[in-house]
Design a protein around this motif. Structure first.
Motif, mmCIF file in Angstrom:
data_model
loop_
_atom_site.group_PDB
_atom_site.id
_atom_site.type_symbol
_atom_site.label_atom_id
_atom_site.label_comp_id
_atom_site.label_asym_id
_atom_site.label_seq_id
_atom_site.Cartn_x
_atom_site.Cartn_y
_atom_site.Cartn_z
ATOM 1 N N PHE A 47 50.928 37.655 40.497
ATOM 2 C CA PHE A 47 50.307 38.756 41.314
ATOM 3 C C PHE A 47 51.184 39.613 41.959
ATOM 4 O O PHE A 47 51.396 41.715 42.341
ATOM 5 N N ASN A 48 51.479 39.062 43.738
ATOM 6 C CA ASN A 48 52.214 38.864 44.798
ATOM 7 C C ASN A 48 54.080 39.598 43.715
ATOM 8 O O ASN A 48 54.413 40.624 44.135
ATOM 9 N N ASP A 49 54.112 38.746 43.188
ATOM 10 C CA ASP A 49 55.405 38.226 42.799
ATOM 11 C C ASP A 49 55.189 40.004 41.552
ATOM 12 O O ASP A 49 56.397 40.845 41.827
ATOM 13 N N LEU A 50 54.341 40.180 40.465
ATOM 14 C CA LEU A 50 54.126 41.585 40.073
ATOM 15 C C LEU A 50 54.185 42.573 40.714
ATOM 16 O O LEU A 50 55.046 43.963 40.702
ATOM 17 N N ARG A 51 54.021 42.839 41.936
ATOM 18 C CA ARG A 51 52.956 44.299 42.712
ATOM 19 C C ARG A 51 54.617 44.076 43.000
ATOM 20 O O ARG A 51 54.768 45.136 43.233
ATOM 21 N N LYS A 52 55.224 43.322 43.891
ATOM 22 C CA LYS A 52 57.053 43.834 44.706
ATOM 23 C C LYS A 52 57.752 44.022 43.946
ATOM 24 O O LYS A 52 58.358 45.026 43.852
ATOM 25 N N GLU A 53 58.089 43.322 42.826
ATOM 26 C CA GLU A 53 58.899 44.011 41.969
ATOM 27 C C GLU A 53 57.733 45.479 41.462
ATOM 28 O O GLU A 53 59.297 46.452 41.349
ATOM 29 N N LEU A 54 56.843 45.778 41.366
ATOM 30 C CA LEU A 54 56.899 47.498 40.722
ATOM 31 C C LEU A 54 57.261 48.498 42.257
ATOM 32 O O LEU A 54 57.551 49.620 41.896
ATOM 33 N N GLU A 55 56.444 47.498 43.362
ATOM 34 C CA GLU A 55 56.600 48.744 44.389
ATOM 35 C C GLU A 55 58.469 49.219 44.491
ATOM 36 O O GLU A 55 58.239 50.350 44.466
ATOM 37 N N ASN A 56 59.286 48.097 44.519
ATOM 38 C CA ASN A 56 60.285 48.244 44.316
ATOM 39 C C ASN A 56 60.444 49.910 42.955
ATOM 40 O O ASN A 56 61.417 50.394 43.514
ATOM 41 N N ILE A 57 60.369 48.764 41.676
ATOM 42 C CA ILE A 57 60.928 49.914 40.682
ATOM 43 C C ILE A 57 59.430 50.958 41.506
ATOM 44 O O ILE A 57 60.679 52.508 41.644
#
Length: 74
Positions: free
Chosen positions: A29-39
């Motif tokens: 979850f945290n990896d996906l959340r951070k990736e989406l935040e950057n995008i």
């Protein structure tokens, strides 16, 4: 005498809260959340952090639900 009666709505709420808590503490979850935040920040999406959180949570819960359904089929 008091007899405990199970309230299915309360049981369902507890199940959902347990599932969401488990997801939110996962590395996935945290990896996906951070990736989406950057995008989303790069693309200047309104409420990027909240939207990334919601999208990551929805994605992982949906994926787990689909995997659970597949397990029940086999």
């Amino acid at each position: 005498m008091v007899i405990a009666v199970s309230d299915s709505r309360e049981d369902e709420k507890k199940r959902v809260v347990d599932q969401v808590a488990e997801v939110c503490l996962s590395k996935e979850f945290n990896d996906l959340r951070k990736e989406l935040e950057n995008i989303y920040l790069k693309d200047k999406i309104e409420n990027a952090l909240l939207t990334a959180f919601q999208d990551a949570l929805y994605s992982i819960l949906t994926e787990r639900e689909e995997i659970g359904s597949e397990k029940q089929i086999y």
